[in-house]
Design an enzyme around this catalytic site. Structure first.
Site, short mmCIF file in Angstrom:
data_model
loop_
_atom_site.label_atom_id
_atom_site.label_comp_id
_atom_site.label_asym_id
_atom_site.label_seq_id
_atom_site.Cartn_x
_atom_site.Cartn_y
_atom_site.Cartn_z
N ASP A 225 1.84 8.36 -7.70
CA ASP A 225 2.27 8.26 -6.29
C ASP A 225 1.22 8.96 -5.44
OD1 ASP A 225 3.85 8.16 -3.83
OD2 ASP A 225 5.52 7.64 -5.13
N HIS A 248 -1.32 6.82 -4.89
CA HIS A 248 -1.08 6.09 -3.64
C HIS A 248 -1.93 6.66 -2.50
CE1 HIS A 248 3.14 4.44 -5.00
NE2 HIS A 248 2.16 4.12 -5.82
#
Ligand SMILES: *[C@@H]1O[C@H](CO)[C@@H](O)[C@H](O)[C@H]1NC(C)=O
Ligand SMILES: *[C@@H]1O[C@H](CO)[C@@H](O)[C@H](O)[C@H]1NC(C)=O
Ligand SMILES: *[C@@H]1O[C@H](CO)[C@@H](O)[C@H](O)[C@H]1NC(C)=O
Ligand SMILES: *[C@@H]1O[C@H](CO)[C@@H](O)[C@H](O)[C@H]1NC(C)=O
Ligand SMILES: *[C@@H]1O[C@H](CO)[C@@H](O)[C@H](O)[C@H]1NC(C)=O
Ligand SMILES: *[C@@H]1O[C@H](CO)[C@@H](O)[C@H](O)[C@H]1NC(C)=O
Ligand SMILES: *[C@@H]1O[C@H](CO)[C@@H](O)[C@H](O)[C@H]1NC(C)=O
Ligand SMILES: *[C@@H]1O[C@H](CO)[C@@H](O)[C@H](O)[C@H]1NC(C)=O
Length: 410
Positions: A225, A248
């Site tokens: 993430d 991310h």
């Protein structure tokens, strides 16, 4: 088990091993070093005792020792402490225990294994914090309401340095800085990777909330993430020399989600970042739509990003999670001002075909002074020349011409 000893009294220390002399009989020596050993059961009470004891200036977990942490660690109010982690701190994956007993935060319904707070704390030693995350990756795949603890939470702290530490298998976020100031992370290796078919989800490297003056530097992150995420009220942030893989990206936000709240992210510099195999590179996201919150994103610089195989290398999304119609009707109340994307190079993944940068603001002048300089990112050759898109913003900088005239909506 906790043993207090002076470095010089190794004979006594040996004796303590043989006779299992306990901390209470061994007493405290002048050097202020307290050494923990594995007890075979829950080592949390001994770790807490050492951290709370002002005579233990240094708490050592020796190389080769693995502390098994089977109950929550409340180390708020710690001061003048050196946590010398040469060995391993391993959290026991009893999912039901943690669901009922972990610390909880209203913010995004987070729970945590370990609160470390207070002042003048150093944690280092080259050792490992292990969250035993696989059990949660698999449980979460079956039931997405499973609560997953944050590995390390720096909570209500001033002047904390965490360096030379490996953080592995975090069940969810790896580091959360909540209500902190003057916090530094250096030389941290993070790895949160699943060995089953179930991904290691929401394993953000760092989330910063209501904190000022945080440095995150010289670290390697392999996760699933955000590599670093600046949440509401993160100010004066420096991110430098990170290698992020599989993440991310470096993210400001999302902000302005909750009605009645005001979110500020101000004075952020993210520099010298290698971003590989990621969903995003440098990103700012803010909510729009009916009934959301408000805020200000101001003075943000992303400089010196080398990206490789990144879906969205350069992103502003000020209509985050909002349809185009709703964003036109209810533009974001989180204003974005004074942003620089400078010296961003590398390759996109082709997930967005030829598009390598998307700067998409709400209508009605909610983004001002957004600058793009020295941007050179290419998509896979089958998609042809790179495309740059923008909406509701007037761009400055030498790469502004790549974007052409921005679309206006609303
Ligand atoms: C942690 O312990 C302190 C006292 O040492 C207490 O005041 C505080 O409420 C505890 N925090 C949590 C979240 O349990
Ligand atoms: C910060 O903490 C470190 C380690 O405990 C200490 O040496 C240093 O003096 C502290 N700095 C300030 C400004 O208090
Ligand atoms: C930290 O991670 C980097 C990159 O993944 C790796 O090269 C390095 O060996 C790791 N450091 C240690 C001490 O494991
Ligand atoms: C960047 O961080 C790595 C550790 O991950 C370190 O070895 C290297 O010296 C750092 N580079 C700079 C320029 O500080
Ligand atoms: C980097 O991330 C990709 C995608 O998640 C993964 O396949 C790869 O093994 C990772 N590389 C390293 C060195 O961990
Ligand atoms: C952020 O700081 C501002 C100004 O101090 C404050 O009004 C606001 O409530 C804070 N927001 C959050 C989410 O803490
Ligand atoms: C903008 O942010 C940078 C990086 O945090 C900081 O050094 C600089 O002083 C800030 N500029 C202003 C005008 O506050
Ligand atoms: C651009 O960024 C790269 C990677 O951080 C760095 O090596 C290079 O020196 C930067 N170029 C300029 C002109 O600052």
């Amino acid at each position: 088990m906790l043993r207090r000893h002076a470095g010089v009294v190794s004979a006594l220390w040996l004796l303590s091993l043989i006779t299992k002399v306990t901390s209470s009989t061994l007493g405290v020596r002048a050097s202020g070093v307290c050494t923990l050993t594995a007890s075979g059961s829950d080592d949390a009470p001994a770790f807490l005792e050492a951290a709370a004891d002002p005579s233990c200036l240094t708490v050592t977990i020796p190389a080769g020792t693995t502390l098994s942490i089977q109950s929550k660690l409340n180390m708020t109010g710690t001061s003048n402490k050196h946590l010398n982690v040469e060995g391993t701190i391993k959290f026991n994956p009893d999912i039901d225990y943690w669901a009922d007993n972990a610390f909880s935060f209203d913010f995004q319904d987070q729970i945590a294994f370990w609160l470390l707070g207070g002042k003048n704390i150093i944690m280092d030693g080259g050792g490992t914090i292990d969250g035993s995350g696989q059990a949660w990756y698999d449980a979460f795949a079956k039931d997405s309401s499973t609560l997953r603890p944050i590995l390390l939470t720096i909570f209500q702290a001033t002047n904390v340095t965490v360096q030379n530490i490996h953080m592995i298998n975090g069940p969810e976020w790896i580091n959360f800085v909540n209500e902190g100031q003057d916090i530094t992370f250096r030389n941290i290796n993070i790895s949160a990777v699943s060995t089953s078919k179930n991904d290691a989800k929401n394993t953000d490297g760092w989330d910063i909330f209501r904190s000022d003056n945080v440095v995150i530097a010289d670290s390697n992150i392999n996760n699933g993430d955000d590599c670093v995420s600046f949440k509401p009220n993160a100010t004066n942030m420096l991110v430098s020399n990170l290698s992020c893989n599989g993440s991310h990206g470096i993210s400001v936000g999302s902000l302005g989600q909750y009605a009645g709240e005001y979110d500020i992210v101000q004075n952020v510099l993210a520099t010298n970042v290698r971003m590989s195999n990621a969903q995003n590179g440098a990103r700012i996201k803010a909510w729009a739509g009916k009934g959301v919150g408000a805020g200000l994103v101001k003075n943000i610089t992303f400089d010196g990003f080398v990206e490789s195989n990144v879906d969205n290398p350069v992103v502003i999304d000020q209509c985050y999670m909002t349809s185009a119609d709703d964003c036109a009707k209810y533009p974001s109340n989180t204003y974005i001002q004074d942003v620089w994307f400078t010296n961003i190079t590398g390759t996109s993944s082709g997930k967005e075909k030829a598009t390598v940068a998307s700067l998409s603001c709400s209508p009605d002048g909610r983004c001002t002074d957004v600058n793009v300089d020295d941007i050179s990112v290419t998509p896979p050759s089958k998609y042809g020349a790179a495309e740059f898109t923008c909406q509701n913003v007037e761009l400055g900088g030498d790469a502004a011409s790549l974007f052409g005239t921005c679309k206006t909506t609303g």
